[in-house]
Design an enzyme around this catalytic site. Structure first.
Site, PDB file in Angstrom:
ATOM      1  N   TYR A   1      26.898 -29.155  95.772  1.00 53.33           N
ATOM      2  CA  TYR A   1      25.643 -28.900  96.490  1.00 53.33           C
ATOM      3  C   TYR A   1      25.562 -27.451  96.946  1.00 53.33           C
ATOM      4  CZ  TYR A   1      21.863 -29.537  99.905  1.00 53.33           C
ATOM      5  OH  TYR A   1      20.692 -29.435 100.617  1.00 53.33           O
TER       6      TYR A   1
ATOM      7  N   ASN B   1      11.398 -37.816  90.499  1.00 53.31           N
ATOM      8  CA  ASN B   1      11.919 -38.813  89.551  1.00 53.31           C
ATOM      9  C   ASN B   1      12.576 -39.993  90.269  1.00 53.31           C
ATOM     10  OD1 ASN B   1      14.248 -37.612  90.474  1.00 53.31           O
ATOM     11  ND2 ASN B   1      15.127 -37.221  88.449  1.00 53.31           N
TER      12      ASN B   1
ATOM     13  N   LYS C   1      22.577 -29.723  88.213  1.00 54.30           N
ATOM     14  CA  LYS C   1      21.531 -29.471  87.218  1.00 54.30           C
ATOM     15  C   LYS C   1      20.182 -29.180  87.873  1.00 54.30           C
ATOM     16  CE  LYS C   1      21.273 -32.012  83.503  1.00 54.30           C
ATOM     17  NZ  LYS C   1      21.250 -33.215  82.632  1.00 54.30           N
TER      18      LYS C   1
END
Length: 328
Positions: free
Chosen positions: A146, A33, A92
């Site tokens: 992370y 993306n 996410k």
């Protein structure tokens, strides 16, 4: 022709994996993306009949038409300047994104390889780090977005393996470098090389005694490829155990680039690991793998790549002090 989906395909490692799987005779579906990926990393593949690209965020439902044999999940910010700037998206993609891709693998009866990281070890109390070490991670610290995304990613992958019988592989990637890295991504090698090319002093966070172990991208890709086609479902370290302090590495960069920059010191970011060195005993035994490219050779190839960038790209890469993002 076997079909493979590679997420994070426009990223540094993802794009090299696309090249490798196409060279090995696979039909590659790349997905990205472009939150941190770059179009130019896959431009050379767009006319290849064995490559197709899908612009998609894997935190949304993922659907692929037709059969699918393999999935490599490499979609995630991987540098501090990225995951500290977009912490929610980082969490996410490690949770929702991984869940979506595991569901796709189950539906397609595909084998899936998950890209984990040495950051699951946190600031380690064991040296070097082997796969049996559970880590020392601050779950609520700024880097936790992370570290914990990757730890959860490993947990849900093993749950799918145990509960659904899914064919899974997990690679724990240690510091990797080479062409297609972004100069402004906050990691050590591109930061130092960008500063050297712009004639700036090299910035070290802390006193420079912290260590890293750098693996050239070709070696990393080879290890990942072998792991995908192994019979082992648990995590495997892939990295180069040749350890060096950040301070000594800075002077290596100055020598390599032929510049006369000074080294300047700034405060060490919170939870920055003091040691990083992979124990690759398992990879040697299981995959008959060990790194072949030494740091001198790999760094020269990487510097030649960065030297080829335009002046505009160098200006865009001006060093950003990401320590401001790392607060209690």
């Amino acid at each position: 022709m076997k079909r493979v989906l590679i997420t994070g395909a426009a990223g540094f490692l993802g794009s090299h994996l696309c090249d490798r799987f196409i060279a090995e005779g696979f039909y590659v579906i790349g997905m990205d993306n472009f939150i941190t990926g770059d179009h130019k990393n896959i431009d050379h593949l767009l006319e290849n009949p064995n490559f197709e690209f899908i612009n998609h965020d894997v935190t949304n439902f993922v659907s692929i038409d037709g059969e699918l044999d393999y999935i490599l999940h490499f979609a995630s910010p991987a540098s501090p300047i990225d995951y500290l700037k977009i912490p929610i998206q980082t969490l996410k993609v490690g949770s929702l994104g991984t869940h979506n891709l595991l569901g796709l693998a189950k539906a397609k009866n595909a084998r899936i390889l998950i890209a984990s990281t040495s950051e699951v070890y946190g600031d380690p109390l064991v040296h070097p780090q082997s796969e049996s070490y559970y880590g020392n991670v601050n779950t609520i610290g700024p880097r936790g977005v992370y570290d914990e995304a990757k730890r959860f990613q490993e947990s849900i992958t093993m749950a799918y393996h145990r509960f659904h019988g899914l064919e899974t592989r997990i690679v724990r990637i240690f510091n990797t470098y080479g062409p297609r890295m972004r100069l402004n991504d906050g990691r050590v090698i591109p930061a130092f090389m960008g500063q050297a090319l712009r004639g700036e002093d090299l910035t070290i966070f802390g006193d420079g005694s912290q260590t890293r172990s750098f693996c050239y991208v070709d070696d990393q890709v080879e290890g990942i490829f072998r792991l995908m086609f192994s019979d082992y479902s648990y995590p495997v370290n892939i990295g180069n155990p040749n350890e060096i302090s950040i301070k000594d590495f800075a002077f290596e960069i100055i020598k390599l680039t032929g510049t006369d920059q000074k080294v300047v010191f700034k405060d060490l970011p919170k939870d920055d690991p003091m040691q990083r060195q992979p124990d690759i005993s398992l990879a040697k035994k299981l995959l008959d793998w060990s790194p072949k490219v030494d740091r001198e050779e790999g760094m020269k190839k990487t510097f030649d790549y960065f030297k080829g960038l335009s002046e505009e790209e160098l200006r865009k890469s001006e060093h950003k002090d990401f320590s401001n993002h790392i607060k209690r």
